[in-house]
Design an enzyme around this catalytic site. Sequence first.
Site, PDB file in Angstrom:
ATOM      1  N   LYS A 276      -8.882 -10.888  -6.960  1.00 10.83           N
ATOM      2  CA  LYS A 276      -9.833 -11.132  -5.884  1.00 10.83           C
ATOM      3  C   LYS A 276     -10.972 -10.113  -5.942  1.00 10.83           C
ATOM      4  O   LYS A 276     -10.742  -8.930  -6.179  1.00 10.83           O
ATOM      5  CB  LYS A 276      -9.096 -11.025  -4.548  1.00 10.83           C
TER       6      LYS A 276
ATOM      7  N   LYS B 242     -14.035  -4.756  -2.392  1.00  8.55           N
ATOM      8  CA  LYS B 242     -14.813  -3.534  -2.231  1.00  8.55           C
ATOM      9  C   LYS B 242     -14.115  -2.337  -2.864  1.00  8.55           C
ATOM     10  O   LYS B 242     -14.750  -1.332  -3.172  1.00  8.55           O
ATOM     11  CB  LYS B 242     -15.056  -3.265  -0.738  1.00  8.55           C
TER      12      LYS B 242
ATOM     13  N   LYS C  40       0.816  -1.210   0.000  1.00 10.72           N
ATOM     14  CA  LYS C  40       0.000   0.000   0.000  1.00 10.72           C
ATOM     15  C   LYS C  40       0.851   1.261   0.000  1.00 10.72           C
ATOM     16  O   LYS C  40       0.495   2.261  -0.635  1.00 10.72           O
ATOM     17  CB  LYS C  40      -0.947   0.001   1.197  1.00 10.72           C
TER      18      LYS C  40
END
Length: 336
Positions: free
Chosen positions: A197, A200, A114
């Site tokens: 995957k 959201k 990230k």
Amino acid sequence: MNKPRLYSGMQPSADSLQAGNYIGALLQWRDLQETYDAFFSVVDLHAMTQPNNPAELREKTRRTAAQYIAAGIEPSKSTLYVQSHVPAHAELAWILSTLTGFGEASRMTQFKDKSQRYGQDGTTVGLFTYPVLMAADILLYQTDIVPVGEDQKQHVELTRDLAERFNARYGKAFEVPVPVIQKDTARIYDLQNPTAKMSKSAATDAGVLWLLDDPKATAKKIMRAVTDSEGSVRYDRENKPGVSNLLVIYAALTGRQIPAIEDEYAGRGYGDFKKGLADVVVNEFGPVRERALDLLDDPAELDRVLAANARRAAEVAERTLGDVYDKVGLLRRVAL
């Protein structure tokens, strides 16, 4: 209670949970609450590691809690609460951060990924210490098992290390939890990009099955799901990722074995198969959607349920935190 204890949670990072959350977490939780003393949290403090609109964060927190309940997480059987409603989470996280090496925190794979994605200016200290707060979440409740996806296993290993380090230095205060990794077959992939995957945070929701989607929108997404040119309904993760993903969803929601589904649709083509799957998903998600929306129509009652569960969680958490404070030499607060 003599049941072993379980802890898990999800971030309120979207208005709706998606099929991966439902199959990979909520269905497991619903079963596990029968045999474990289960603590399930909406981890809103973790959600703050990314920029949030305050009003939207509050709404997403309620919506996530409502979907927990609608999917079968019973507040009367489990302790279902909002993370920030139990201040001990943040308090224990600070204590644990003093035991966490900078190097070991830097090696966390999710932080490295990230921080590279967001760059130096977009990477916060909160993102860096995210695994320490997760460790506090788990250790506060003397947790025996933590059901997590493979991507969170490293964080639970850090939790175990911190528990053992604290216990060795100050005396035993924590149970050392064991991660329970979901089966690989429970991993759900994006309908439009079946090598990624389902998430959201997907760039587009065309491949995401949302629990709160209108049933017609859900069916349309399934009918448009990526497959291949072969035309046969069979599981082959490497060569037929799209069809394989749809088979996993079908099996997970019906409890059937994949070979039996393959046999049912042998020679019938993808159109029939997708229509059958659409019916399965709509029939499964429909009651969850209706129940969640009913709960959200009465936010005061939902807040009351969450508050009662937070008090239950706080009783356990404060006992652990008090013991930790005593062991590290902090002065006990005296009630005024």
